[in-house]
Structures are given as structure tokens and as C-alpha cells.
Design an enzyme around this catalytic site. Structure first.
Site, PDB file in Angstrom:
ATOM      1  N   GLY A  77      36.589  35.238  42.026  1.00 26.28           N
ATOM      2  CA  GLY A  77      35.380  35.430  40.510  1.00 26.28           C
ATOM      3  C   GLY A  77      34.539  33.967  41.266  1.00 26.28           C
ATOM      4  N   ARG A  85      38.195  37.441  47.693  1.00 21.10           N
ATOM      5  CA  ARG A  85      39.098  38.333  47.353  1.00 21.10           C
ATOM      6  C   ARG A  85      39.576  39.487  48.234  1.00 21.10           C
ATOM      7  NH1 ARG A  85      37.965  38.879  40.855  1.00 21.10           N
ATOM      8  NH2 ARG A  85      35.784  39.298  40.585  1.00 21.10           N
ATOM      9  N   ASP A 134      44.603  34.027  37.505  1.00 17.93           N
ATOM     10  CA  ASP A 134      45.546  33.950  37.932  1.00 17.93           C
ATOM     11  C   ASP A 134      45.898  34.628  39.548  1.00 17.93           C
ATOM     12  OD1 ASP A 134      46.712  33.154  35.773  1.00 17.93           O
ATOM     13  OD2 ASP A 134      46.581  35.097  34.782  1.00 17.93           O
ATOM     14  N   THR A 148      37.859  30.653  36.752  1.00 12.62           N
ATOM     15  CA  THR A 148      37.297  31.154  35.777  1.00 12.62           C
ATOM     16  C   THR A 148      36.282  31.249  34.925  1.00 12.62           C
ATOM     17  OG1 THR A 148      37.871  33.734  35.251  1.00 12.62           O
ATOM     18  CG2 THR A 148      39.058  31.957  34.621  1.00 12.62           C
ATOM     19  N   ASP A 190      36.368  33.937  32.304  1.00 14.10           N
ATOM     20  CA  ASP A 190      37.122  34.507  31.755  1.00 14.10           C
ATOM     21  C   ASP A 190      38.199  33.788  30.678  1.00 14.10           C
ATOM     22  OD1 ASP A 190      35.879  37.065  33.463  1.00 14.10           O
ATOM     23  OD2 ASP A 190      37.345  37.189  34.510  1.00 14.10           O
ATOM     24  N   ASP A 232      41.165  33.741  30.511  1.00 12.24           N
ATOM     25  CA  ASP A 232      41.977  34.326  30.925  1.00 12.24           C
ATOM     26  C   ASP A 232      43.020  33.839  31.195  1.00 12.24           C
ATOM     27  OD1 ASP A 232      41.339  34.656  33.116  1.00 12.24           O
ATOM     28  OD2 ASP A 232      41.302  37.279  32.817  1.00 12.24           O
ATOM     29  N   ARG A 254      36.425  40.447  32.128  1.00 11.64           N
ATOM     30  CA  ARG A 254      37.460  41.398  32.771  1.00 11.64           C
ATOM     31  C   ARG A 254      38.518  41.961  31.111  1.00 11.64           C
ATOM     32  NH1 ARG A 254      39.445  42.050  37.738  1.00 11.64           N
ATOM     33  NH2 ARG A 254      38.402  39.688  38.731  1.00 11.64           N
TER      34      ARG A 254
HETATM   35  O1  F6P Z   1      36.950  37.189  36.963  1.00 11.27           O
HETATM   36  C1  F6P Z   1      35.323  37.034  36.480  1.00 11.27           C
HETATM   37  C2  F6P Z   1      34.753  38.388  36.447  1.00 11.27           C
HETATM   38  O2  F6P Z   1      33.106  38.389  36.458  1.00 11.27           O
HETATM   39  C3  F6P Z   1      35.114  38.949  35.137  1.00 11.27           C
HETATM   40  O3  F6P Z   1      34.793  39.177  34.165  1.00 11.27           O
HETATM   41  C4  F6P Z   1      33.942  40.379  35.785  1.00 11.27           C
HETATM   42  O4  F6P Z   1      35.372  41.696  35.322  1.00 11.27           O
HETATM   43  C5  F6P Z   1      34.750  40.003  36.992  1.00 11.27           C
HETATM   44  O5  F6P Z   1      34.741  39.051  37.655  1.00 11.27           O
HETATM   45  C6  F6P Z   1      33.913  41.009  38.159  1.00 11.27           C
HETATM   46  O6  F6P Z   1      34.032  40.874  39.537  1.00 11.27           O
HETATM   47  P1  F6P Z   1      33.173  41.304  40.877  1.00 11.27           P
HETATM   48  O7  F6P Z   1      31.720  39.658  41.022  1.00 11.27           O
HETATM   49  O8  F6P Z   1      34.247  41.979  41.998  1.00 11.27           O
HETATM   50  O9  F6P Z   1      32.017  42.540  40.331  1.00 11.27           O
END
Ligand code: F6P
Length: 327
Positions: free
Chosen positions: A11, A72, A103, A125, A127, A129, A171
Site C-alpha cells: 500500500g 502487491r 512487512d 505504511t 498502519d 504495524d 489492517r
Molecule cells: O497497509 C495499508 C492499508 O491501507 C491498510 O490499512 C488496509 O488494510 C489496506 O492497506 C488496504 O489495501 P488496498 O489498498 O489493497 O485496499
């Protein structure tokens, strides 16, 4: 080491451009050639690789998103994908690779390191995390964006005397929710790390606070718990108080990075280049106890972190209901 590459993966996060800019300029000023790889590991496998000059990163530090794009990449989780990735690096003369991401992206970097490419991870990120570091690029901007949005929802919630559930990203981690809980003065904060799901307690809190004269009831719900729309319907049915759910979503990932994100990203990007120049590999840059540090990727991936208990306790004690929900 003569040539390094940089990519963003997973992300996107505000401040990634500041990190890319730092890698490019620190690299070039130390006599290295720097190649940008588009779209994360996908772009590596497809050889979407460009030479970067210092000018290519002009006017980018203030921009959200990532100028290198991101993705991804399922293929890179396979041994075959990783082997091909290492071959592409060798073909393009990339001896060192800086991976800006979370990660999952570091797991890919660790595999490349085993295949002879020197790799350094930079934590990017929203998050927060990543266990080895107290800071991740993008968190500060995201949490400020969420805080401002929640202030706005609160205005309309008060005017209509409603209960509002606001779902924030993260997340499986509750850092954005916890920080907004404190910064927005939410009545209740639902954290995946602490949530002992008892909706009746939540409903009782809402009824009590209404009896005490509160005009709104702000519940911050972490994405890791989710189901905000269904929760709103059940709460409205049980309390008779109009309840709305707002899912903030991807707006939290955009926007111009804050000063903090720009500065930390710049220093972390520069440090990643310095580590490669020192011959280091399979490391992740982190920030701990006021210092920029680095860890072995394997050790970093094995670390665990949790929302700090004291902060959760303070958040609860400052909420209108002295909520027992997160205890
Ligand atoms: O890791 C960043 C994040 O925005 C999380 O908070 C969320 O769960 C995820 O990515 C959303 O991913 P996507 O952009 O693939 O919907």
C-alpha cells in the site's frame, strides 16, 4: 557497490516520495548510479526500470502517493518469482536494492538477499504495524487526515444528535484508531488488539451518555474489527438513537505528507543508502528511542508489537464514559 535500485511496494503511504528522493540524491551524491523500479516487485519482474537523476525527484517531496507506483505482487511470493527477480537485478547491474514498504515487502527483500542482491528495507505504511520501529512513513499524515475527518463527522453528528461509528484503516493493527481516539476525544474506541466483543456494553455506554446530556456519541472502530454498517443498524435498533457509519477508507492514504513524514522518510532513505555503501545487506531501517537504527530483516520479521497498554488506559480514562470496553 556502483549501482542501486529503489522500489515502493504494498500500500502506498504519504512520505514515500520523500524517501525515494532521499535515496536518489544521497545515492548520486555518493557517486552511485540509481535506478528506479516501477510498480514494486511486479515492475522488477517486468523490467520496468529507469535511470534516475537528481532532477527526476524535484518537486516530489510534497506529493502524496509514490512516483514509482506500487503493487502487491503474488508472483514474487514464489521461489521462481524471487529467482527471476534476482536475475533481473543482475542483468541491470543492480547490486543493492532499497525496498520501501511493509512487512510483506521486507519478506521479498529477505529472499533477494539470500540470492545475492544486497537489500535494505525502509518502513513505509500508514498502519504503524512494523514491530522493529516506533515510526513508519505515512502514519503521521494518515492519522492527521483521519483526525480532521473525524472532527468534521462530529460536527454533523452533534447537530443531528446522532451516534456515529467512524471506521479507520490499519489492517489488523489499532494504532490509527487509538491515536484518533485520543486526539478526537472519542466516546468509545474499538481496537482489534483489545476488543473483547460485548456490544451490550457499547449500547449501555451510548444510552448512559445520552442520559447524561451528550449530544453525540463518537465511536472509532478499527478496520481490523470492521462491520461498521451492520453495527450501526444494531445500535440504532437497540438504543433508538439515529446511528450512522462512516468508513474513511483510502482517503487516509492520500495527501501531502506532514513535516514529520517528510523528515523521517528523508533520513531513513539516506540511511538505507549509507547501509548499502557500508556493504550491509538484509537489514531494515527503524527508529527507536530517538535514534535511527537498523535490524536484520529476519529478526525484524520475527518481532511482535502491541498497542501500548498505558496509552489504551489513558484513552479510556479520558473518554466521556470512562469506557471499560477495551480493558
Ligand atoms: O497497509 C495499508 C492499508 O491501507 C491498510 O490499512 C488496509 O488494510 C489496506 O492497506 C488496504 O489495501 P488496498 O489498498 O489493497 O485496499
Amino acid at each position: 557497490i556502483k549501482t542501486i535500485g529503489v522500489l515502493t511496494s504494498g500500500g502506498d503511504a504519504p512520505g514515500m516520495n520523500a524517501a525515494i528522493r532521499a535515496v536518489v540524491r544521497r545515492g548520486i551524491s555518493s557517486g552511485l548510479k540509481v535506478k528506479g523500479i516501477y510498480k514494486g516487485y511486479n515492475g522488477l519482474l517486468n523490467e520496468e526500470i529507469i535511470d534516475m537523476t537528481a532532477r527526476d525527484v524535484s518537486d516530489t517531496i510534497e506529493r502524496g502517493g509514490t512516483i514509482l507506483y506500487t503493487a502487491r505482487c503474488a508472483e514474487f511470493r514464489t521461489e521462481e518469482g524471487q529467482r527471476r527477480g534476482a536475475e533481473v537485478c543482475k542483468k541491470h547491474g543492480i547490486e543493492g536494492l532499497i525496498v520501501i514498504g511493509g512487512d510483506g515487502s521486507f519478506a521479498g527483500a529477505q529472499k533477494l538477499a539470500n540470492l545475492g542482491i544486497n537489500t535494505i528495507g525502509v518502513p513505509g505504511t500508514i498502519d504503524l504495524d512494523i514491530a522493529c520501529t516506533e515510526y513508519t512513513i505515512g502514519f503521521d499524515t494518515a492519522v492527521n487526515t483521519a483526525m480532521e475527518a473525524i472532527d468534521k463527522v462530529r460536527d454533523t453528528s452533534t447537530s443531528h444528535e446522532r451516534c456515529s461509528i467512524i471506521e479507520v484503516m490499519g489492517r489488523n493493527a489499532g494504532y490509527i484508531a487509538l491515536w484518533c481516539g485520543i486526539a478526537n476525544g472519542a466516546e468509545d474506541v474499538l481496537l482489534p488488539e483489545r476488543y473483547d466483543y460485548d456490544e451490550q456494553k457499547l449500547i449501555n455506554n451510548i444510552i448512559e451518555s445520552r442520559k447524561a446530556g451528550k449530544k453525540h456519541h463518537i465511536i472509532i472502530n478499527a478496520e481490523g474489527i470492521g462491520h461498521s454498517e451492520a453495527m450501526a443498524k444494531r445500535i440504532e435498533a437497540a438504543t433508538g438513537i439515529e446511528t450512522r457509519a462512516t468508513i474513511l477508507g483510502h482517503m487516509q492514504r492520500g495527501g501531502s505528507p506532514t513535516c514529520k513524514d517528510r523528515v523521517y522518510a528523508s533520513i531513513m532513505g539516506a540511511k538505507a543508502v549509507d547501509l548499502l555503501r557500508e556493504g550491509k545487506t538484509c537489514r531494515v531501517v527503524g527508529y527507536r528511542h530517538g535514534e535511527y537504527v537498523d535490524f536484520d530483516i529476519n529478526e525484524a520479521l520475527a518481532m511482535r508489537k502491541d498497542v501500548p497498554e498505558y496509552q489504551v488506559e489513558v484513552c479510556n480514562s479520558l473518554s466521556h464514559n470512562y469506557s471499560k470496553l477495551n480493558k
